[in-house]
Design a protein around this motif. Structure first.
Motif, short mmCIF file in Angstrom:
data_model
loop_
_atom_site.label_atom_id
_atom_site.label_comp_id
_atom_site.label_asym_id
_atom_site.label_seq_id
_atom_site.Cartn_x
_atom_site.Cartn_y
_atom_site.Cartn_z
N ARG A 174 -21.39 2.36 -6.14
CA ARG A 174 -22.24 3.54 -6.00
C ARG A 174 -22.49 3.90 -4.54
NH1 ARG A 174 -26.59 1.73 -10.70
NH2 ARG A 174 -25.00 1.35 -12.30
N ASN A 175 -21.42 4.34 -3.89
CA ASN A 175 -21.55 4.92 -2.56
C ASN A 175 -21.07 6.36 -2.60
OD1 ASN A 175 -18.62 4.94 -2.13
ND2 ASN A 175 -18.82 2.74 -1.86
N GLN A 176 -21.20 7.04 -1.47
CA GLN A 176 -20.97 8.49 -1.44
C GLN A 176 -19.58 8.88 -1.92
OE1 GLN A 176 -22.46 11.15 1.81
NE2 GLN A 176 -20.30 11.31 2.31
N SER A 177 -18.55 8.24 -1.39
CA SER A 177 -17.19 8.64 -1.74
C SER A 177 -16.88 8.38 -3.21
CB SER A 177 -16.18 7.88 -0.86
OG SER A 177 -16.33 6.48 -1.03
N ASN A 178 -17.40 7.29 -3.77
CA ASN A 178 -17.12 6.98 -5.16
C ASN A 178 -17.85 7.90 -6.15
OD1 ASN A 178 -15.40 4.93 -4.44
ND2 ASN A 178 -16.95 3.33 -4.59
N TYR A 179 -18.96 8.51 -5.71
CA TYR A 179 -19.61 9.50 -6.55
C TYR A 179 -18.67 10.68 -6.83
CZ TYR A 179 -24.38 7.68 -6.78
OH TYR A 179 -25.50 6.93 -7.08
N PHE A 180 -17.84 11.02 -5.87
CA PHE A 180 -16.89 12.12 -6.05
C PHE A 180 -15.81 11.74 -7.06
CE2 PHE A 180 -18.00 12.92 -1.36
CZ PHE A 180 -19.20 13.52 -1.72
N PHE A 181 -15.40 10.47 -7.06
CA PHE A 181 -14.47 10.00 -8.09
C PHE A 181 -15.12 10.09 -9.47
CE2 PHE A 181 -12.70 7.51 -4.46
CZ PHE A 181 -11.44 8.10 -4.46
N LEU A 182 -16.40 9.76 -9.55
CA LEU A 182 -17.12 9.87 -10.81
C LEU A 182 -17.15 11.31 -11.29
CD1 LEU A 182 -18.99 8.68 -13.03
CD2 LEU A 182 -20.92 9.13 -11.48
N ASN A 183 -17.43 12.23 -10.40
CA ASN A 183 -17.47 13.65 -10.76
C ASN A 183 -16.12 14.14 -11.29
OD1 ASN A 183 -19.45 15.67 -10.88
ND2 ASN A 183 -18.60 16.73 -9.10
N LEU A 184 -15.05 13.71 -10.64
CA LEU A 184 -13.71 14.07 -11.10
C LEU A 184 -13.43 13.47 -12.47
CD1 LEU A 184 -10.90 15.31 -10.54
CD2 LEU A 184 -10.29 13.14 -9.43
N ALA A 185 -13.82 12.22 -12.67
CA ALA A 185 -13.57 11.55 -13.94
C ALA A 185 -14.33 12.23 -15.08
CB ALA A 185 -13.96 10.08 -13.85
N ILE A 186 -15.55 12.70 -14.82
CA ILE A 186 -16.33 13.38 -15.86
C ILE A 186 -15.64 14.67 -16.29
CG2 ILE A 186 -18.49 14.60 -16.30
CD1 ILE A 186 -19.90 12.53 -14.54
N SER A 187 -15.20 15.47 -15.34
CA SER A 187 -14.53 16.73 -15.69
C SER A 187 -13.22 16.47 -16.44
CB SER A 187 -14.27 17.56 -14.42
OG SER A 187 -13.42 16.87 -13.52
#
Length: 421
Positions: free
Chosen positions: A67-80
């Motif tokens: 749970r750091n900044q860059s990995n939040y963006f991976f999470l956002n991509l995975a959700i979509s």
């Protein structure tokens, strides 16, 4: 995206009349085999897309270290991408196989909105991830200082979804009310602007052309930054090597002290200590942070006092190792972004170009099956993304292994090295 194309039996006045025959006409003799093959391929794509992106989301939930900044963006991509596989594709499968939309106009609108939203959000997330990698290489100090600022990351994630909705959402909802009529038959489902080339051209500029140029720019900037640092590193090594013999001699004289002890008589255990040191040394005894090495000889024992503080050459060696590690990491980032640019272009460019051409010629100059193939490439991108992004990072791979093989990971020590970050 699924909302861009009507069913295979398009009955719009501007569509090709030959499309409807592909399901209900001359090809009906072997349509059963084709339907089985297509159904298997589509279900496989759904399973891969859902499971791959679900694993990314689950890893983020169970492993707090991600749970750091860059990995939040991976999470956002995975959700979509997960929602593409869980909602958009399954609803489209019976539509493409039967050529008829049987779920009503209300669900058609909802499906179009969500489909356009998710595909556009996926693209914007790819740009955000590439920009984040760009900052990590070109502005490393500032980037590391902001790694724990999750509020900024969440704000960027929300902005992605808002912008993705604004690009197509209002047009899908209000287009028919603005123009005063609908061109979509009751048994089909596609956007009202399906043949409006100027709107599609403007929207594609924001959805594909600008993101593609941005991702390519980030990748090129990282590559040039790495090349510049690599040349600087080579020049520094050449400069150090030219002065290496003199520096070695100087370091040996200033960092090593010799203390000789010898007996004053054969029966006396008392010794007289004599210190031999470099003239520039500030004291006549071993420093407190030194170690003694005892060397025994026939009638004389020598004590050697060695400085354990890292010498300037050792410090330079450490810096060299650190620089080499960062350079190696950044090279991997450049390679991963190059792959991202290529796959993103392959999946989106054919569809975007054919969509604009088809709209400009009212669907008469592009064979429907070619457009269908390019359209499915978009959803294929959602299946590739979980393998292209998180699996490239060792932190995610460890989390995946912890989920899939918990017993094996419990006996392996954790390391914090990143392969692509």
């Amino acid at each position: 995206m699924g909302g861009d194309i009507p069913g295979l039996n398009v009955s719009s006045d501007s569509a090709s009349s030959g499309d409807s025959a592909k399901i209900n006409g001359t090809d009906a003799a072997f349509s059963g085999y084709i339907m089985v093959i297509l159904a298997v391929l589509m279900v496989t794509l759904v399973v891969v897309t859902v499971l791959g992106n679900a694993l990314v989301i689950l890893a983020f939930i169970v492993d707090k270290s991600l749970r750091n900044q860059s990995n939040y963006f991976f999470l956002n991509l995975a959700i979509s991408d997960f929602l593409v596989g869980a909602f958009c594709i399954p609803i489209y499968i019976p539509y493409i196989l039967t050529g008829r939309w049987m779920l009503g106009r209300g669900l058609c609108k909802l499906w179009l909105i969500i489909d356009y939203l998710l595909c556009t959000a996926s693209v914007f997330n790819i740009v955000l991830i590439s920009y984040d990698r760009f900052l990590s290489v070109t502005r490393a100090v500032t980037y590391r200082a902001q790694q724990n600022m999750t509020k900024h990351a969440i704000g960027k994630m929300i902005a992605v979804w808002v912008l993705a909705f604004l690009l197509y959402g209002p047009a899908i909802i209000f287009w028919e009310f603005v123009v005063g009529n609908s061109i979509v038959p009751d048994d089909e489902c596609f956007a009202e602007f399906y043949y409006t080339w100027y709107f599609l051209l403007c929207a594609s500029t924001f959805e594909f052309f600008s993101p593609f140029i941005s991702v390519a720019y980030f990748n090129l900037s990282i590559y040039l930054n790495i090349q510049k640092r690599n040349r600087s590193r080579i020049n520094q090594m050449k400069e150090r090597n030219s002065h290496l013999p003199a520096r070695r001699a100087e370091e040996q004289l200033t960092s090593v002290f010799f203390v000789k002890t010898r007996k004053t008589s054969s029966g006396d255990r008392a010794v007289r200590t004599e210190v031999i040191e470099d003239d520039a040394s500030p004291s006549s005894s071993c420093p407190s942070n030194a170690s003694l090495v005892l060397k025994k000889k026939a009638t004389t024992s020598n004590l050697t006092c060695m400085n354990v503080n890292p010498s300037s050459s050792e410090r330079r060696l450490d810096n060299k190792i650190t620089q080499h590690s960062r350079l190696s990491r950044d090279k991997k980032i450049a390679k991963s972004l190059a792959i991202i640019v290529c796959i993103f272009g392959i999946c989106w460019a054919p569809y975007t170009l054919l969509m604009i051409i088809r709209a400009a010629c009212s669907g008469s100059c592009v064979e429907h099956h070619w457009y269908e193939i390019t359209f499915w490439l978009l959803w294929l991108n959602s299946a590739i993304n979980p393998f292209l992004y998180p699996l490239c990072h060792s932190s995610f791979r460890r989390a995946f292994a912890r989920i899939l093989c918990p017993k094996r990971m419990s006996i392996q020590p954790e390391t914090e090295t990143n392969s692509c970050q």
